[in-house]
Design a protein around this motif. Structure first.
Motif, PDB file in Angstrom:
ATOM      1  N   ALA A   1       0.797  11.010 -10.720  1.00 13.12           N
ATOM      2  CA  ALA A   1      -0.508  11.680 -10.851  1.00 13.12           C
ATOM      3  C   ALA A   1      -0.449  12.895 -11.770  1.00 13.12           C
TER       4      ALA A   1
ATOM      5  N   PHE B   1      -6.130   5.053 -11.696  1.00 12.54           N
ATOM      6  CA  PHE B   1      -5.499   4.587 -10.460  1.00 12.54           C
ATOM      7  C   PHE B   1      -6.302   3.484  -9.776  1.00 12.54           C
ATOM      8  N   VAL B   2      -7.604   3.531  -9.948  1.00 12.25           N
ATOM      9  CA  VAL B   2      -8.418   2.418  -9.421  1.00 12.25           C
ATOM     10  C   VAL B   2      -8.021   1.124 -10.116  1.00 12.25           C
TER      11      VAL B   2
ATOM     12  N   VAL C   1       1.311   6.481  -6.968  1.00 12.20           N
ATOM     13  CA  VAL C   1       0.266   7.454  -7.324  1.00 12.20           C
ATOM     14  C   VAL C   1       0.819   8.869  -7.239  1.00 12.20           C
TER      15      VAL C   1
ATOM     16  N   TYR D   1       2.166   1.628  -3.399  1.00  6.78           N
ATOM     17  CA  TYR D   1       1.123   2.108  -4.300  1.00  6.78           C
ATOM     18  C   TYR D   1       0.936   3.615  -4.157  1.00  6.78           C
ATOM     19  N   ARG D   2       0.895   4.059  -2.926  1.00 10.41           N
ATOM     20  CA  ARG D   2       0.695   5.492  -2.693  1.00 10.41           C
ATOM     21  C   ARG D   2       1.853   6.318  -3.252  1.00 10.41           C
TER      22      ARG D   2
ATOM     23  N   PHE E   1      -4.663  -0.020  -8.964  1.00 10.03           N
ATOM     24  CA  PHE E   1      -4.712  -0.650  -7.633  1.00 10.03           C
ATOM     25  C   PHE E   1      -5.192  -2.092  -7.752  1.00 10.03           C
TER      26      PHE E   1
ATOM     27  N   VAL F   1      -8.128   9.998 -14.554  1.00 13.06           N
ATOM     28  CA  VAL F   1      -6.939   9.629 -13.784  1.00 13.06           C
ATOM     29  C   VAL F   1      -7.329   8.834 -12.534  1.00 13.06           C
ATOM     30  N   GLN F   2      -8.389   9.272 -11.888  1.00 14.69           N
ATOM     31  CA  GLN F   2      -8.833   8.517 -10.698  1.00 14.69           C
ATOM     32  C   GLN F   2      -9.179   7.088 -11.107  1.00 14.69           C
TER      33      GLN F   2
ATOM     34  N   GLU G   1       0.830  -1.209   0.000  1.00 15.45           N
ATOM     35  CA  GLU G   1       0.000   0.000   0.000  1.00 15.45           C
ATOM     36  C   GLU G   1       0.861   1.254   0.000  1.00 15.45           C
TER      37      GLU G   1
ATOM     38  N   HIS H   1      -2.372  13.287 -15.286  1.00 13.17           N
ATOM     39  CA  HIS H   1      -3.418  14.306 -15.351  1.00 13.17           C
ATOM     40  C   HIS H   1      -3.239  15.193 -16.570  1.00 13.17           C
TER      41      HIS H   1
END
Lengths: 166, 336
Positions: free
Chosen positions: A16, A41-42, A12, A8-9, A45, A37-38, A5, A20
Protein backbone atom coordinates in the motif's frame (compact mmCIF):
# COMPACT_ATOMS: atom_id res chain seq x y z
CA UNK A 1 -10.98 -15.91 7.19
CA UNK A 2 -9.91 -18.10 4.32
CA UNK A 3 -6.32 -18.52 3.09
CA UNK A 4 -6.57 -16.43 -0.07
CA UNK A 5 -8.18 -13.57 1.81
CA UNK A 6 -5.44 -13.59 4.40
CA UNK A 7 -2.84 -13.60 1.64
CA UNK A 8 -4.61 -10.77 -0.08
CA UNK A 9 -4.67 -8.67 3.05
CA UNK A 10 -1.00 -9.28 3.63
CA UNK A 11 -0.35 -8.29 0.05
CA UNK A 12 -2.28 -5.05 0.47
CA UNK A 13 -0.49 -4.25 3.68
CA UNK A 14 2.90 -4.80 2.15
CA UNK A 15 2.30 -2.82 -1.04
CA UNK A 16 0.00 0.00 0.00
CA UNK A 17 2.59 2.57 1.01
CA UNK A 18 4.71 2.08 -2.07
CA UNK A 19 1.74 2.27 -4.41
CA UNK A 20 0.47 5.33 -2.64
CA UNK A 21 3.73 7.17 -3.13
CA UNK A 22 3.82 6.23 -6.77
CA UNK A 23 0.22 7.26 -7.28
CA UNK A 24 0.91 10.63 -5.72
CA UNK A 25 3.74 11.42 -8.07
CA UNK A 26 1.60 10.36 -11.00
CA UNK A 27 -1.38 12.52 -10.09
CA UNK A 28 -0.05 15.18 -7.72
CA UNK A 29 -2.87 14.88 -5.22
CA UNK A 30 -2.88 12.77 -2.09
CA UNK A 31 -6.64 12.34 -2.09
CA UNK A 32 -6.68 11.23 -5.69
CA UNK A 33 -3.75 8.98 -4.91
CA UNK A 34 -5.89 7.37 -2.19
CA UNK A 35 -8.58 6.68 -4.78
CA UNK A 36 -6.18 5.35 -7.37
CA UNK A 37 -4.62 2.95 -4.91
CA UNK A 38 -7.97 1.80 -3.55
CA UNK A 39 -9.13 1.15 -7.10
CA UNK A 40 -5.89 -0.66 -7.85
CA UNK A 41 -6.51 -2.96 -4.92
CA UNK A 42 -10.09 -3.54 -6.01
CA UNK A 43 -8.80 -4.67 -9.39
CA UNK A 44 -6.15 -6.75 -7.69
CA UNK A 45 -8.77 -8.48 -5.58
CA UNK A 46 -10.93 -9.20 -8.59
CA UNK A 47 -7.99 -10.82 -10.38
CA UNK A 48 -6.27 -12.17 -7.31
CA UNK A 49 -5.55 -15.62 -8.68
CA UNK A 50 -3.96 -14.09 -11.74
CA UNK A 51 -1.91 -11.77 -9.56
CA UNK A 52 -0.75 -14.70 -7.45
CA UNK A 53 0.37 -16.57 -10.53
CA UNK A 54 2.27 -13.58 -11.91
CA UNK A 55 6.03 -13.95 -12.13
CA UNK A 56 6.44 -10.46 -10.79
CA UNK A 57 3.55 -9.46 -8.57
CA UNK A 58 5.02 -6.05 -7.93
CA UNK A 59 5.16 -5.27 -11.64
CA UNK A 60 1.68 -6.65 -12.13
CA UNK A 61 0.10 -4.46 -9.51
CA UNK A 62 2.07 -1.45 -10.67
CA UNK A 63 0.67 -2.02 -14.13
CA UNK A 64 -2.82 -1.97 -12.69
CA UNK A 65 -2.04 1.31 -10.98
CA UNK A 66 -0.66 2.80 -14.18
CA UNK A 67 -3.76 1.66 -16.03
CA UNK A 68 -5.95 3.32 -13.42
CA UNK A 69 -3.92 6.48 -13.72
CA UNK A 70 -4.18 6.40 -17.52
CA UNK A 71 -7.90 5.90 -17.26
CA UNK A 72 -8.18 8.92 -15.02
CA UNK A 73 -5.89 10.88 -17.33
CA UNK A 74 -8.01 10.09 -20.37
CA UNK A 75 -11.23 10.85 -18.57
CA UNK A 76 -10.17 14.17 -17.13
CA UNK A 77 -7.87 15.27 -19.91
CA UNK A 78 -4.42 15.57 -18.55
CA UNK A 79 -3.78 17.36 -15.33
CA UNK A 80 -5.06 15.96 -12.11
CA UNK A 81 -8.37 17.33 -11.03
CA UNK A 82 -7.03 19.28 -8.09
CA UNK A 83 -3.71 20.39 -9.53
CA UNK A 84 -3.91 23.78 -11.12
CA UNK A 85 -1.51 26.40 -12.24
CA UNK A 86 -1.00 27.49 -8.69
CA UNK A 87 0.51 24.18 -7.83
CA UNK A 88 -0.45 21.01 -6.05
CA UNK A 89 -3.19 20.88 -3.47
CA UNK A 90 -0.95 19.97 -0.57
CA UNK A 91 1.45 22.66 0.50
CA UNK A 92 5.02 21.58 0.17
CA UNK A 93 7.51 23.30 2.43
CA UNK A 94 10.25 24.96 0.48
CA UNK A 95 13.19 24.77 2.80
CA UNK A 96 15.69 27.44 1.97
CA UNK A 97 18.76 25.30 2.01
CA UNK A 98 17.15 22.49 0.07
CA UNK A 99 18.90 21.44 -3.10
CA UNK A 100 15.70 21.03 -5.10
CA UNK A 101 12.63 23.19 -4.86
CA UNK A 102 10.08 20.48 -4.27
CA UNK A 103 7.05 22.50 -5.28
CA UNK A 104 8.68 23.43 -8.57
CA UNK A 105 9.69 19.87 -9.20
CA UNK A 106 6.23 18.51 -8.54
CA UNK A 107 4.68 21.18 -10.71
CA UNK A 108 7.11 20.35 -13.50
CA UNK A 109 6.42 16.65 -13.10
CA UNK A 110 2.71 17.23 -13.40
CA UNK A 111 3.14 19.10 -16.64
CA UNK A 112 4.91 16.17 -18.29
CA UNK A 113 2.93 14.05 -20.73
CA UNK A 114 1.46 11.05 -18.93
CA UNK A 115 3.82 8.54 -20.46
CA UNK A 116 6.92 10.49 -19.56
CA UNK A 117 5.64 10.98 -16.07
CA UNK A 118 4.98 7.30 -15.58
CA UNK A 119 8.40 6.49 -16.95
CA UNK A 120 10.38 8.71 -14.62
CA UNK A 121 8.30 7.82 -11.59
CA UNK A 122 8.82 4.12 -12.16
CA UNK A 123 12.49 4.58 -12.93
CA UNK A 124 13.49 7.01 -10.21
CA UNK A 125 10.96 6.58 -7.43
CA UNK A 126 10.49 2.85 -7.79
CA UNK A 127 14.04 2.24 -8.92
CA UNK A 128 12.89 -0.01 -11.72
CA UNK A 129 15.24 -0.94 -14.48
CA UNK A 130 14.47 0.02 -18.06
CA UNK A 131 13.38 -3.54 -18.69
CA UNK A 132 11.05 -3.62 -15.71
CA UNK A 133 9.63 -0.24 -16.60
CA UNK A 134 9.03 -1.40 -20.15
CA UNK A 135 7.22 -4.46 -18.84
CA UNK A 136 4.92 -2.39 -16.65
CA UNK A 137 4.25 0.11 -19.41
CA UNK A 138 4.00 -2.58 -22.04
CA UNK A 139 6.39 -0.83 -24.34
CA UNK A 140 9.91 -1.38 -25.62
CA UNK A 141 13.02 -0.57 -23.64
CA UNK A 142 13.85 1.89 -26.38
CA UNK A 143 10.65 3.74 -25.66
CA UNK A 144 11.51 3.85 -21.99
CA UNK A 145 14.91 5.31 -22.85
CA UNK A 146 13.48 7.99 -25.11
CA UNK A 147 10.67 8.88 -22.71
CA UNK A 148 13.11 9.09 -19.85
CA UNK A 149 15.47 11.32 -21.75
CA UNK A 150 12.71 13.73 -22.69
CA UNK A 151 11.37 13.83 -19.16
CA UNK A 152 14.76 14.42 -17.65
CA UNK A 153 15.37 17.25 -20.06
CA UNK A 154 12.13 18.84 -18.98
CA UNK A 155 12.87 18.37 -15.30
CA UNK A 156 16.47 19.36 -15.46
CA UNK A 157 15.67 23.00 -14.85
CA UNK A 158 14.18 22.16 -11.49
CA UNK A 159 17.03 19.93 -10.57
CA UNK A 160 19.58 22.55 -11.51
CA UNK A 161 17.71 25.11 -9.49
CA UNK A 162 20.63 25.16 -7.14
CA UNK A 163 24.02 23.64 -7.37
CA UNK A 164 24.34 20.08 -6.31
CA UNK A 165 26.65 19.68 -3.33
CA UNK A 166 29.55 17.38 -4.03
CA UNK B 1 21.61 12.45 -19.21
CA UNK B 2 24.24 12.29 -16.57
CA UNK B 3 24.12 10.05 -13.59
CA UNK B 4 24.11 12.75 -10.88
CA UNK B 5 20.95 14.21 -12.39
CA UNK B 6 19.24 10.85 -12.26
CA UNK B 7 20.46 10.25 -8.76
CA UNK B 8 19.28 13.68 -7.71
CA UNK B 9 15.87 13.09 -9.25
CA UNK B 10 15.48 9.83 -7.38
CA UNK B 11 16.35 11.53 -4.10
CA UNK B 12 13.99 14.41 -4.85
CA UNK B 13 11.14 12.05 -5.65
CA UNK B 14 11.62 10.19 -2.39
CA UNK B 15 11.74 13.50 -0.60
CA UNK B 16 8.47 14.57 -2.21
CA UNK B 17 6.58 11.55 -1.02
CA UNK B 18 8.05 11.22 2.44
CA UNK B 19 5.98 11.15 5.56
CA UNK B 20 2.55 10.76 4.07
CA UNK B 21 0.68 8.03 5.92
CA UNK B 22 -1.74 5.81 4.09
CA UNK B 23 -3.84 2.95 5.36
CA UNK B 24 -6.00 1.28 2.76
CA UNK B 25 -9.53 0.46 3.79
CA UNK B 26 -9.29 -3.25 3.13
CA UNK B 27 -12.85 -4.01 4.17
CA UNK B 28 -14.22 -1.44 1.79
CA UNK B 29 -11.96 -2.71 -0.99
CA UNK B 30 -13.10 -6.27 -0.51
CA UNK B 31 -16.71 -5.22 -0.36
CA UNK B 32 -16.48 -3.29 -3.61
CA UNK B 33 -14.48 -6.04 -5.24
CA UNK B 34 -17.03 -8.72 -4.49
CA UNK B 35 -19.78 -6.63 -5.90
CA UNK B 36 -17.75 -5.79 -8.97
CA UNK B 37 -16.88 -9.43 -9.49
CA UNK B 38 -20.49 -10.41 -9.36
CA UNK B 39 -21.44 -7.62 -11.70
CA UNK B 40 -18.80 -8.75 -14.14
CA UNK B 41 -20.68 -11.99 -14.33
CA UNK B 42 -24.09 -10.43 -14.51
CA UNK B 43 -23.31 -7.80 -17.10
CA UNK B 44 -21.41 -10.11 -19.36
CA UNK B 45 -24.33 -10.46 -21.72
CA UNK B 46 -22.33 -9.09 -24.57
CA UNK B 47 -21.32 -5.76 -23.21
CA UNK B 48 -17.67 -4.89 -23.46
CA UNK B 49 -15.15 -4.15 -20.80
CA UNK B 50 -15.99 -0.47 -20.77
CA UNK B 51 -19.56 -1.33 -20.08
CA UNK B 52 -18.54 -3.46 -17.16
CA UNK B 53 -16.70 -0.54 -15.72
CA UNK B 54 -19.77 1.58 -16.06
CA UNK B 55 -21.95 -1.10 -14.60
CA UNK B 56 -19.66 -1.46 -11.64
CA UNK B 57 -20.66 2.02 -10.72
CA UNK B 58 -24.16 1.95 -12.07
CA UNK B 59 -26.85 -0.30 -10.85
CA UNK B 60 -26.96 -3.87 -11.88
CA UNK B 61 -30.41 -3.45 -13.05
CA UNK B 62 -33.76 -3.30 -11.58
CA UNK B 63 -36.40 -5.72 -12.57
CA UNK B 64 -40.04 -5.11 -13.09
CA UNK B 65 -42.05 -8.00 -11.86
CA UNK B 66 -45.64 -8.54 -12.65
CA UNK B 67 -47.74 -10.32 -10.12
CA UNK B 68 -49.46 -12.47 -12.66
CA UNK B 69 -48.74 -15.51 -14.70
CA UNK B 70 -48.48 -13.61 -17.93
CA UNK B 71 -45.66 -11.81 -19.52
CA UNK B 72 -45.73 -8.38 -20.37
CA UNK B 73 -46.04 -5.32 -18.54
CA UNK B 74 -43.48 -2.78 -18.05
CA UNK B 75 -40.88 -1.54 -20.35
CA UNK B 76 -40.44 1.94 -19.22
CA UNK B 77 -39.11 4.80 -21.22
CA UNK B 78 -39.19 7.35 -18.46
CA UNK B 79 -37.48 10.59 -18.05
CA UNK B 80 -33.89 11.39 -17.46
CA UNK B 81 -32.93 11.44 -13.80
CA UNK B 82 -32.66 15.16 -13.88
CA UNK B 83 -35.95 15.60 -15.67
CA UNK B 84 -37.92 15.54 -12.50
CA UNK B 85 -41.55 16.39 -12.60
CA UNK B 86 -43.53 17.64 -9.74
CA UNK B 87 -46.58 15.95 -8.46
CA UNK B 88 -48.34 14.49 -5.53
CA UNK B 89 -46.77 11.45 -4.05
CA UNK B 90 -49.10 8.54 -4.49
CA UNK B 91 -48.52 7.39 -0.99
CA UNK B 92 -49.72 10.65 0.37
CA UNK B 93 -53.04 10.68 -1.42
CA UNK B 94 -55.03 9.51 1.49
CA UNK B 95 -54.31 5.84 1.75
CA UNK B 96 -53.77 4.96 5.32
CA UNK B 97 -50.83 2.83 6.21
CA UNK B 98 -49.58 1.25 9.32
CA UNK B 99 -46.61 -0.81 10.21
CA UNK B 100 -45.40 -2.44 13.33
CA UNK B 101 -41.85 -1.81 12.29
CA UNK B 102 -39.85 0.91 13.86
CA UNK B 103 -38.76 3.70 11.60
CA UNK B 104 -35.95 6.10 12.18
CA UNK B 105 -36.74 9.74 12.59
CA UNK B 106 -35.01 10.57 9.33
CA UNK B 107 -37.14 8.36 7.11
CA UNK B 108 -39.16 9.77 4.25
CA UNK B 109 -42.69 9.08 5.42
CA UNK B 110 -44.29 8.89 1.95
CA UNK B 111 -42.03 5.96 1.09
CA UNK B 112 -42.76 4.33 4.42
CA UNK B 113 -46.47 4.68 3.81
CA UNK B 114 -46.22 3.29 0.29
CA UNK B 115 -44.19 0.40 1.66
CA UNK B 116 -46.95 -0.42 4.11
CA UNK B 117 -49.48 -0.58 1.29
CA UNK B 118 -47.27 -2.78 -0.83
CA UNK B 119 -46.52 -5.14 2.02
CA UNK B 120 -50.22 -5.89 2.26
CA UNK B 121 -50.38 -7.14 -1.33
CA UNK B 122 -50.79 -10.88 -1.87
CA UNK B 123 -47.81 -12.79 -3.12
CA UNK B 124 -48.15 -13.56 -6.83
CA UNK B 125 -48.31 -17.03 -8.30
CA UNK B 126 -45.27 -18.79 -9.63
CA UNK B 127 -41.97 -19.68 -8.04
CA UNK B 128 -39.56 -17.55 -10.03
CA UNK B 129 -39.23 -14.19 -11.73
CA UNK B 130 -38.07 -13.98 -15.32
CA UNK B 131 -36.47 -10.70 -16.28
CA UNK B 132 -35.86 -9.64 -19.85
CA UNK B 133 -33.22 -7.03 -19.22
CA UNK B 134 -32.20 -4.48 -21.78
CA UNK B 135 -29.16 -2.34 -21.16
CA UNK B 136 -28.30 0.70 -23.20
CA UNK B 137 -24.99 2.42 -22.81
CA UNK B 138 -24.58 5.86 -24.31
CA UNK B 139 -23.15 5.54 -27.79
CA UNK B 140 -23.22 1.78 -27.82
CA UNK B 141 -25.54 -0.93 -28.97
CA UNK B 142 -28.34 -2.11 -26.75
CA UNK B 143 -27.88 -5.50 -25.18
CA UNK B 144 -30.70 -7.77 -24.11
CA UNK B 145 -30.22 -10.68 -21.73
CA UNK B 146 -32.39 -12.95 -19.57
CA UNK B 147 -32.20 -13.31 -15.81
CA UNK B 148 -34.19 -15.85 -13.88
CA UNK B 149 -34.43 -15.47 -10.14
CA UNK B 150 -36.04 -18.30 -8.26
CA UNK B 151 -37.82 -17.74 -5.01
CA UNK B 152 -35.50 -20.22 -3.32
CA UNK B 153 -32.46 -18.08 -4.10
CA UNK B 154 -31.07 -19.51 -7.29
CA UNK B 155 -30.07 -17.37 -10.24
CA UNK B 156 -29.92 -18.46 -13.86
CA UNK B 157 -28.61 -16.39 -16.71
CA UNK B 158 -28.68 -16.60 -20.47
CA UNK B 159 -27.71 -14.30 -23.28
CA UNK B 160 -30.64 -15.62 -25.27
CA UNK B 161 -34.16 -16.55 -24.35
CA UNK B 162 -33.81 -19.90 -26.07
CA UNK B 163 -30.71 -20.67 -24.02
CA UNK B 164 -32.39 -20.34 -20.66
CA UNK B 165 -34.08 -23.78 -20.46
CA UNK B 166 -30.70 -25.48 -20.73
CA UNK B 167 -29.36 -23.37 -17.88
CA UNK B 168 -32.23 -24.49 -15.69
CA UNK B 169 -32.03 -28.10 -16.82
CA UNK B 170 -28.34 -28.20 -15.97
CA UNK B 171 -29.05 -26.38 -12.71
CA UNK B 172 -26.36 -23.90 -13.63
CA UNK B 173 -27.09 -21.77 -10.62
CA UNK B 174 -24.95 -18.64 -10.66
CA UNK B 175 -26.19 -17.27 -7.40
CA UNK B 176 -23.50 -17.01 -4.77
CA UNK B 177 -25.68 -16.29 -1.78
CA UNK B 178 -25.51 -12.53 -2.07
CA UNK B 179 -28.92 -12.14 -3.64
CA UNK B 180 -30.48 -14.28 -0.95
CA UNK B 181 -28.88 -12.18 1.78
CA UNK B 182 -30.03 -8.96 0.16
CA UNK B 183 -33.56 -10.26 -0.18
CA UNK B 184 -33.47 -11.39 3.44
CA UNK B 185 -32.33 -7.94 4.54
CA UNK B 186 -35.13 -6.28 2.59
CA UNK B 187 -37.70 -8.69 3.98
CA UNK B 188 -36.44 -8.05 7.48
CA UNK B 189 -36.86 -4.31 6.90
CA UNK B 190 -40.62 -4.69 6.49
CA UNK B 191 -41.24 -5.36 10.15
CA UNK B 192 -37.83 -5.20 11.76
CA UNK B 193 -35.74 -2.41 13.14
CA UNK B 194 -34.54 -0.27 10.26
CA UNK B 195 -31.07 0.30 11.63
CA UNK B 196 -30.58 -3.44 11.92
CA UNK B 197 -32.00 -3.95 8.46
CA UNK B 198 -29.67 -1.32 7.03
CA UNK B 199 -26.70 -3.07 8.56
CA UNK B 200 -27.82 -6.40 7.14
CA UNK B 201 -28.23 -4.87 3.70
CA UNK B 202 -24.99 -2.95 3.84
CA UNK B 203 -23.00 -6.03 4.79
CA UNK B 204 -24.86 -8.50 2.60
CA UNK B 205 -21.94 -8.84 0.22
CA UNK B 206 -19.94 -10.44 3.00
CA UNK B 207 -20.39 -13.63 4.93
CA UNK B 208 -18.40 -12.47 7.92
CA UNK B 209 -20.06 -10.56 10.77
CA UNK B 210 -20.21 -6.81 10.20
CA UNK B 211 -17.14 -5.10 11.63
CA UNK B 212 -17.24 -2.29 14.15
CA UNK B 213 -16.52 0.45 11.63
CA UNK B 214 -19.68 -0.14 9.67
CA UNK B 215 -21.76 -0.75 12.77
CA UNK B 216 -20.65 2.66 13.95
CA UNK B 217 -21.95 4.24 10.76
CA UNK B 218 -25.51 3.05 11.25
CA UNK B 219 -26.36 5.63 13.85
CA UNK B 220 -25.04 8.40 11.61
CA UNK B 221 -26.73 7.24 8.44
CA UNK B 222 -28.99 10.28 8.33
CA UNK B 223 -25.89 12.43 7.95
CA UNK B 224 -25.33 11.01 4.48
CA UNK B 225 -22.14 10.46 2.55
CA UNK B 226 -21.11 7.40 4.50
CA UNK B 227 -20.03 4.08 3.09
CA UNK B 228 -23.07 2.48 4.60
CA UNK B 229 -25.33 4.80 2.61
CA UNK B 230 -23.75 3.61 -0.60
CA UNK B 231 -23.89 -0.02 0.45
CA UNK B 232 -27.55 0.19 1.44
CA UNK B 233 -28.44 1.85 -1.84
CA UNK B 234 -26.60 -0.72 -3.93
CA UNK B 235 -27.95 -3.64 -1.98
CA UNK B 236 -31.45 -2.25 -2.17
CA UNK B 237 -31.18 -1.96 -5.94
CA UNK B 238 -30.18 -5.58 -6.15
CA UNK B 239 -32.96 -6.69 -3.87
CA UNK B 240 -35.49 -4.76 -5.89
CA UNK B 241 -34.42 -6.75 -8.95
CA UNK B 242 -34.17 -10.12 -7.40
CA UNK B 243 -37.21 -9.84 -5.19
CA UNK B 244 -39.37 -7.82 -7.52
CA UNK B 245 -41.94 -10.57 -7.62
CA UNK B 246 -42.38 -10.44 -3.88
CA UNK B 247 -44.27 -7.47 -2.42
CA UNK B 248 -42.54 -7.98 0.92
CA UNK B 249 -39.16 -7.42 -0.66
CA UNK B 250 -40.29 -4.35 -2.56
CA UNK B 251 -41.80 -2.93 0.60
CA UNK B 252 -38.65 -3.59 2.57
CA UNK B 253 -36.52 -1.92 -0.07
CA UNK B 254 -38.65 1.20 0.03
CA UNK B 255 -38.36 1.34 3.78
CA UNK B 256 -34.59 1.04 3.56
CA UNK B 257 -34.34 3.66 0.84
CA UNK B 258 -36.50 5.95 2.95
CA UNK B 259 -33.61 6.10 5.42
CA UNK B 260 -31.11 7.46 2.94
CA UNK B 261 -30.79 11.21 3.24
CA UNK B 262 -29.59 11.80 -0.32
CA UNK B 263 -32.48 10.09 -2.07
CA UNK B 264 -35.06 12.38 -3.58
CA UNK B 265 -38.55 11.16 -4.41
CA UNK B 266 -40.41 12.65 -7.33
CA UNK B 267 -43.59 11.63 -9.12
CA UNK B 268 -43.79 11.63 -12.90
CA UNK B 269 -47.45 11.19 -13.72
CA UNK B 270 -47.33 8.10 -15.89
CA UNK B 271 -44.55 6.22 -17.60
CA UNK B 272 -45.63 3.83 -20.31
CA UNK B 273 -49.13 3.95 -18.94
CA UNK B 274 -48.14 3.34 -15.35
CA UNK B 275 -48.11 5.82 -12.51
CA UNK B 276 -44.45 6.46 -11.90
CA UNK B 277 -42.26 7.48 -9.05
CA UNK B 278 -38.55 8.13 -9.31
CA UNK B 279 -36.05 7.61 -6.55
CA UNK B 280 -32.86 9.50 -7.30
CA UNK B 281 -29.70 8.83 -5.38
CA UNK B 282 -26.84 11.23 -5.83
CA UNK B 283 -23.64 12.31 -4.19
CA UNK B 284 -24.59 11.33 -0.65
CA UNK B 285 -25.08 7.73 -1.79
CA UNK B 286 -22.00 7.67 -3.99
CA UNK B 287 -19.32 8.94 -1.72
CA UNK B 288 -19.54 12.50 -2.96
CA UNK B 289 -19.01 11.55 -6.59
CA UNK B 290 -20.67 13.52 -9.31
CA UNK B 291 -22.82 10.59 -10.23
CA UNK B 292 -26.43 9.68 -9.75
CA UNK B 293 -28.87 6.88 -10.28
CA UNK B 294 -32.59 7.21 -10.76
CA UNK B 295 -34.85 4.24 -10.33
CA UNK B 296 -38.35 4.63 -11.66
CA UNK B 297 -40.93 2.45 -10.00
CA UNK B 298 -44.65 1.98 -10.29
CA UNK B 299 -46.04 4.55 -7.89
CA UNK B 300 -48.68 2.19 -6.55
CA UNK B 301 -46.97 -1.17 -6.45
CA UNK B 302 -43.31 -0.31 -6.09
CA UNK B 303 -42.50 -2.50 -9.05
CA UNK B 304 -39.33 -1.14 -10.62
CA UNK B 305 -39.56 0.00 -14.21
CA UNK B 306 -36.17 1.35 -15.22
CA UNK B 307 -32.92 2.77 -14.03
CA UNK B 308 -30.89 5.67 -15.43
CA UNK B 309 -27.35 6.17 -14.26
CA UNK B 310 -24.71 8.73 -15.08
CA UNK B 311 -23.35 12.14 -14.37
CA UNK B 312 -26.04 14.67 -13.49
CA UNK B 313 -27.68 15.72 -16.71
CA UNK B 314 -25.94 13.04 -18.74
CA UNK B 315 -27.33 9.52 -18.69
CA UNK B 316 -24.66 6.94 -19.38
CA UNK B 317 -26.60 3.76 -18.68
CA UNK B 318 -30.26 2.93 -18.99
CA UNK B 319 -31.71 -0.39 -18.00
CA UNK B 320 -35.27 -1.43 -18.72
CA UNK B 321 -37.02 -4.69 -18.06
CA UNK B 322 -39.86 -6.85 -19.10
CA UNK B 323 -40.62 -9.28 -16.35
CA UNK B 324 -42.84 -12.27 -15.81
CA UNK B 325 -43.68 -14.41 -12.84
CA UNK B 326 -43.13 -17.99 -13.97
CA UNK B 327 -42.86 -21.56 -12.83
CA UNK B 328 -39.40 -23.00 -13.01
CA UNK B 329 -40.65 -26.24 -14.52
CA UNK B 330 -42.19 -24.31 -17.39
CA UNK B 331 -38.91 -22.57 -18.09
CA UNK B 332 -37.07 -25.88 -18.09
CA UNK B 333 -39.62 -27.22 -20.53
CA UNK B 334 -39.28 -24.20 -22.76
CA UNK B 335 -42.86 -23.15 -22.14
CA UNK B 336 -42.51 -19.43 -21.83
Amino acid sequence: MSGPEEEYREFVGSRAASLHRTAYLLCGDWHLADDLVQETFVQTFRHWRRVQRADNQNAYVKRILVNEFNRHWQRYGGLPVRADKDGPEVAIPDISNEVVNRADLLRALLTLPARQRVTVVLRYLEGMSERETAAVMRCSEGTVKSQTARALTALEGCLKHKELPL
Amino acid sequence: MNFPTEQQLGAAFHDLVAEQPFTPDVSAIEHRSRRARRRDRIVRGGIGVGAVAVAAVAAVGVASAVPSGQAGTAQAVGAHPTAQASGTHPASTGASASSSASASAGTQQPLVQLAALIAAEPRPKGNATLVERETTLAGQATVKVWDLYTDDGRYFFSQTKSGLPAQVEEDNNQGDGLFAREVAAATYAVTGNLDTAALKMAWAANTSPPPAWIKAQVKNISAGGLQIDNYVWEGSEDALVVGSGNPQVRAGVLRLVSMLPGVSVVTHGTVDGQPALTLTASAAEFGGMSYQEAITINANTGIPLKMDGGMPGKVATTVTWVVTRVNLADIAAGKF
